[in-house]
Write a protein that holds these residues in place. Structure first.
Motif, mmCIF file in Angstrom:
data_model
loop_
_atom_site.group_PDB
_atom_site.id
_atom_site.type_symbol
_atom_site.label_atom_id
_atom_site.label_comp_id
_atom_site.label_asym_id
_atom_site.label_seq_id
_atom_site.Cartn_x
_atom_site.Cartn_y
_atom_site.Cartn_z
ATOM 1 N N LEU A 45 0.830 -1.209 0.000
ATOM 2 C CA LEU A 45 0.000 0.000 0.000
ATOM 3 C C LEU A 45 0.861 1.254 0.000
ATOM 4 C CD1 LEU A 45 -2.948 -0.879 2.412
ATOM 5 C CD2 LEU A 45 -2.920 -0.872 -0.083
ATOM 6 N N GLN A 46 1.974 1.195 0.706
ATOM 7 C CA GLN A 46 2.887 2.335 0.733
ATOM 8 C C GLN A 46 3.437 2.609 -0.674
ATOM 9 O OE1 GLN A 46 3.039 3.954 3.610
ATOM 10 N NE2 GLN A 46 4.272 5.565 2.700
ATOM 11 N N ALA A 47 3.761 1.556 -1.397
ATOM 12 C CA ALA A 47 4.263 1.701 -2.769
ATOM 13 C C ALA A 47 3.208 2.354 -3.657
ATOM 14 C CB ALA A 47 4.662 0.336 -3.331
ATOM 15 N N LYS A 48 1.958 1.920 -3.525
ATOM 16 C CA LYS A 48 0.881 2.514 -4.321
ATOM 17 C C LYS A 48 0.724 4.003 -3.998
ATOM 18 C CE LYS A 48 -1.697 -1.755 -4.890
ATOM 19 N NZ LYS A 48 -2.885 -2.508 -4.517
ATOM 20 N N GLU A 49 0.854 4.327 -2.730
ATOM 21 C CA GLU A 49 0.741 5.725 -2.318
ATOM 22 C C GLU A 49 1.856 6.573 -2.938
ATOM 23 O OE1 GLU A 49 1.155 7.788 1.928
ATOM 24 O OE2 GLU A 49 -0.577 6.438 1.806
ATOM 25 N N GLU A 50 3.054 6.027 -3.013
ATOM 26 C CA GLU A 50 4.173 6.771 -3.609
ATOM 27 C C GLU A 50 3.923 7.005 -5.101
ATOM 28 O OE1 GLU A 50 6.189 8.181 -1.662
ATOM 29 O OE2 GLU A 50 5.765 6.987 0.116
ATOM 30 N N LEU A 51 3.340 6.024 -5.773
ATOM 31 C CA LEU A 51 3.003 6.216 -7.187
ATOM 32 C C LEU A 51 1.925 7.280 -7.356
ATOM 33 C CD1 LEU A 51 3.065 2.533 -8.494
ATOM 34 C CD2 LEU A 51 4.746 4.350 -8.939
ATOM 35 N N GLU A 52 0.997 7.346 -6.413
ATOM 36 C CA GLU A 52 -0.015 8.408 -6.443
ATOM 37 C C GLU A 52 0.634 9.776 -6.263
ATOM 38 O OE1 GLU A 52 -2.857 7.328 -3.420
ATOM 39 O OE2 GLU A 52 -3.545 5.587 -4.556
ATOM 40 N N HIS A 53 1.642 9.852 -5.414
ATOM 41 C CA HIS A 53 2.368 11.114 -5.227
ATOM 42 C C HIS A 53 3.052 11.521 -6.537
ATOM 43 C CE1 HIS A 53 2.879 10.257 -0.627
ATOM 44 N NE2 HIS A 53 1.617 10.467 -0.978
ATOM 45 N N ALA A 54 3.674 10.549 -7.200
ATOM 46 C CA ALA A 54 4.338 10.834 -8.473
ATOM 47 C C ALA A 54 3.328 11.327 -9.502
ATOM 48 C CB ALA A 54 5.053 9.583 -8.987
ATOM 49 N N GLU A 55 2.169 10.693 -9.526
ATOM 50 C CA GLU A 55 1.141 11.084 -10.489
ATOM 51 C C GLU A 55 0.611 12.489 -10.197
ATOM 52 O OE1 GLU A 55 -3.082 9.493 -12.334
ATOM 53 O OE2 GLU A 55 -1.994 8.236 -10.923
ATOM 54 N N LYS A 56 0.425 12.798 -8.926
ATOM 55 C CA LYS A 56 -0.052 14.126 -8.537
ATOM 56 C C LYS A 56 0.947 15.199 -8.987
ATOM 57 C CE LYS A 56 -1.876 16.516 -4.512
ATOM 58 N NZ LYS A 56 -3.074 16.186 -3.759
ATOM 59 N N MET A 57 2.235 14.920 -8.788
ATOM 60 C CA MET A 57 3.270 15.870 -9.188
ATOM 61 C C MET A 57 3.347 15.964 -10.716
ATOM 62 S SD MET A 57 6.795 16.247 -7.141
ATOM 63 C CE MET A 57 5.959 16.563 -5.609
ATOM 64 N N ARG A 58 3.219 14.827 -11.371
ATOM 65 C CA ARG A 58 3.231 14.781 -12.840
ATOM 66 C C ARG A 58 2.091 15.625 -13.400
ATOM 67 N NH1 ARG A 58 -0.008 11.275 -15.121
ATOM 68 N NH2 ARG A 58 -0.086 11.483 -17.352
ATOM 69 N N ASP A 59 0.915 15.456 -12.849
ATOM 70 C CA ASP A 59 -0.246 16.224 -13.301
ATOM 71 C C ASP A 59 -0.016 17.726 -13.124
ATOM 72 O OD1 ASP A 59 -1.505 13.849 -13.960
ATOM 73 O OD2 ASP A 59 -2.837 13.858 -12.210
ATOM 74 N N TYR A 60 0.622 18.091 -12.027
ATOM 75 C CA TYR A 60 0.896 19.514 -11.776
ATOM 76 C C TYR A 60 1.846 20.070 -12.840
ATOM 77 C CZ TYR A 60 2.461 23.826 -9.637
ATOM 78 O OH TYR A 60 2.768 25.153 -9.410
ATOM 79 N N VAL A 61 2.901 19.336 -13.117
ATOM 80 C CA VAL A 61 3.874 19.791 -14.121
ATOM 81 C C VAL A 61 3.188 19.932 -15.485
ATOM 82 C CG1 VAL A 61 5.974 19.144 -15.399
ATOM 83 C CG2 VAL A 61 5.901 18.902 -12.902
ATOM 84 N N LEU A 62 2.425 18.931 -15.867
ATOM 85 C CA LEU A 62 1.734 18.970 -17.160
ATOM 86 C C LEU A 62 0.699 20.091 -17.224
ATOM 87 C CD1 LEU A 62 1.228 15.141 -17.777
ATOM 88 C CD2 LEU A 62 2.841 16.664 -18.963
ATOM 89 N N SER A 63 -0.004 20.325 -16.123
ATOM 90 C CA SER A 63 -1.032 21.379 -16.115
ATOM 91 C C SER A 63 -0.422 22.774 -16.202
ATOM 92 C CB SER A 63 -1.909 21.263 -14.868
ATOM 93 O OG SER A 63 -1.198 21.656 -13.712
ATOM 94 N N ASN A 64 0.885 22.859 -15.987
ATOM 95 C CA ASN A 64 1.581 24.131 -16.128
ATOM 96 C C ASN A 64 2.311 24.238 -17.464
ATOM 97 O OD1 ASN A 64 1.594 26.043 -13.607
ATOM 98 N ND2 ASN A 64 1.459 23.943 -12.844
#
Length: 162
Positions: A45-64
């Protein structure tokens, strides 16, 4: 558009979050091989959470309007397969990730990129929780994990993580 240095740091952080997922998957594999399914579940579950963090950051970069650059992910560096040492390494890793987030935060403040500062506030709060959880697990293991009964109960507790 993002400041160039901030953009680079965010890209680097995306890759660091993915590495974190790899590391936690490796921890899960070690615990699973020992029959500690609760510990394995916790780190899956911790690994899945880290991937969610990466995705959240990825989305932010792309949205900018910026590009995301994914790099090769290094093999996880597990220092020891001792249960307590794995838990301590997870705590050290979370402290390291906090330092990376703090660096991006500082760089964003330096160039007055307040939208990124605001975005990073969620990660700062998340890292407080991550470090607290990792530290609590180390302390609980020190208190209870050395006995078979304590290890069994702690393993059962971790199996219930949602």
């Amino acid at each position: 558009m993002l400041n160039k240095k901030v953009h680079e740091l965010l890209n680097s952080q995306i890759n660091a979050e993915i590495y974190s997922a790899y590391l936690y998957l490796d921890f899960a594999n070690i615990f699973a091989s020992k029959g500690l399914k609760g510990f394995a579940h916790y780190y899956n579950l911790q690994a899945k959470e880290e991937l969610e963090h990466a995705e959240k950051m990825r989305d932010y970069v792309l949205s900018n309007g910026e590009k995301v650059s994914l790099e090769a992910i290094n093999k996880p560096q597990v220092k020891s397969e001792d249960n307590l040492e794995i838990l301590k390494q997870a705590l050290e890793h979370e402290e390291y990730v906090s330092s990376l987030i703090n660096n991006i935060y500082s760089a964003s403040l330096e160039v007055k990129e307040y939208k990124t500062v605001e975005f990073l506030n969620w990660f700062v709060k998340e890292q407080v929780e991550e470090e607290d959880n990792a530290n609590s697990l180390v302390e609980e293991y020190k208190l209870f994990g050395s006995s078979i009964e304590g290890l069994y109960k702690l393993n059962a507790q971790l199996a219930n993580r949602k």
